[in-house]
Scaffold this motif. Structure first.
Motif, short mmCIF file in Angstrom:
data_model
loop_
_atom_site.label_atom_id
_atom_site.label_comp_id
_atom_site.label_asym_id
_atom_site.label_seq_id
_atom_site.Cartn_x
_atom_site.Cartn_y
_atom_site.Cartn_z
N VAL A 171 0.85 -1.20 0.00
CA VAL A 171 0.00 0.00 0.00
C VAL A 171 0.88 1.25 0.00
CG1 VAL A 171 -1.64 1.35 1.38
CG2 VAL A 171 -2.02 -1.10 1.03
N TYR A 172 1.91 1.24 0.82
CA TYR A 172 2.84 2.37 0.89
C TYR A 172 3.48 2.61 -0.48
CZ TYR A 172 6.91 5.11 2.42
OH TYR A 172 7.87 6.08 2.57
N ALA A 173 3.92 1.55 -1.14
CA ALA A 173 4.56 1.68 -2.45
C ALA A 173 3.57 2.17 -3.50
CB ALA A 173 5.17 0.33 -2.86
N ILE A 174 2.36 1.64 -3.48
CA ILE A 174 1.34 2.06 -4.45
C ILE A 174 1.03 3.54 -4.29
CG2 ILE A 174 -1.11 1.84 -5.05
CD1 ILE A 174 -0.81 -1.19 -4.49
N GLU A 175 0.89 3.98 -3.06
CA GLU A 175 0.59 5.39 -2.80
C GLU A 175 1.69 6.30 -3.34
OE1 GLU A 175 0.04 5.38 1.44
OE2 GLU A 175 -2.10 4.88 1.27
N ARG A 176 2.92 5.80 -3.38
CA ARG A 176 4.05 6.59 -3.86
C ARG A 176 4.42 6.28 -5.31
NH1 ARG A 176 3.24 6.29 0.98
NH2 ARG A 176 3.90 7.80 2.51
N LYS A 177 3.63 5.37 -5.91
CA LYS A 177 3.83 4.98 -7.31
C LYS A 177 5.24 4.46 -7.58
CE LYS A 177 0.30 8.05 -9.23
NZ LYS A 177 -0.38 8.53 -8.09
N VAL A 178 5.70 3.58 -6.70
CA VAL A 178 7.01 2.94 -6.87
C VAL A 178 6.84 1.43 -6.71
CG1 VAL A 178 8.32 4.95 -6.06
CG2 VAL A 178 7.66 3.18 -4.43
N GLU A 179 7.78 0.70 -7.27
CA GLU A 179 7.81 -0.75 -7.10
C GLU A 179 8.46 -1.06 -5.75
OE1 GLU A 179 6.54 -3.01 -9.19
OE2 GLU A 179 5.91 -1.51 -10.65
N LEU A 180 8.24 -2.27 -5.25
CA LEU A 180 8.79 -2.65 -3.95
C LEU A 180 10.31 -2.54 -3.92
CD1 LEU A 180 6.60 -5.76 -3.05
CD2 LEU A 180 6.38 -3.41 -2.22
N GLN A 181 10.96 -2.99 -5.00
CA GLN A 181 12.42 -2.97 -5.03
C GLN A 181 12.99 -1.56 -5.10
OE1 GLN A 181 10.49 -4.38 -7.33
NE2 GLN A 181 11.15 -3.81 -9.39
N GLU A 182 12.14 -0.56 -5.34
CA GLU A 182 12.60 0.83 -5.38
C GLU A 182 12.55 1.49 -4.01
OE1 GLU A 182 9.90 2.38 -8.30
OE2 GLU A 182 11.12 1.68 -9.98
#
Length: 128
Positions: A73-84
């Motif tokens: 959810v955190y990554a989606i909100e920031r529009k980044v992939e997990l590995q980023e």
């Protein structure tokens, strides 16, 4: 023949046809391995690997699943992939996340850790 048997035979015919088509598709399927690896590294497909990583570190699965859900959810909100996500951000979700977490984000680890299906020509349904 009893009327209730007709549906069984129709179902058997449908399944046989589906299996024959599936066999033809699988015999002719060619996978672009580079593209498949690229696709596996996007869209949070590696979230399962992250959960497995946490479980290997000793976290109960239910807690790992919840933790990874919050990270996604955190990554989606920031529009980044997990590995980023930076290591310090990942650690803010769980103290057991360490530098070795980057290994679970490498695409070569995403698919192979799950059950691999071996296609054997002699086991595929024969074409019509």
């Amino acid at each position: 023949m009893q009327e209730d048997k007709e549906a069984v035979f129709d179902t058997a015919d449908t399944i046989t046809s589906c299996l024959q088509v599936t066999g033809t598709v699988l015999r002719n399927l060619r996978v672009n391995e580079e593209r498949a690896r690229e696709a596996a590294s996007k869209g949070y497909m590696n979230a399962t690997e992250l959960a497995d990583y946490l479980v290997r570190k000793g976290m109960p699965f239910r807690e790992a699943h919840e933790t990874v859900g919050r990270i996604v959810v955190y990554a989606i909100e920031r529009k980044v992939e997990l590995q980023e996500l930076p290591l310090d951000v990942l650690r803010s979700f769980s103290a057991i996340i360490d530098q070795d977490v980057v290994e679970c984000f490498r695409s070569k680890h995403v698919a192979p850790s799950h059950r691999r299906v071996e296609l054997r020509e002699d086991k595929l349904p024969k074409p019509w």
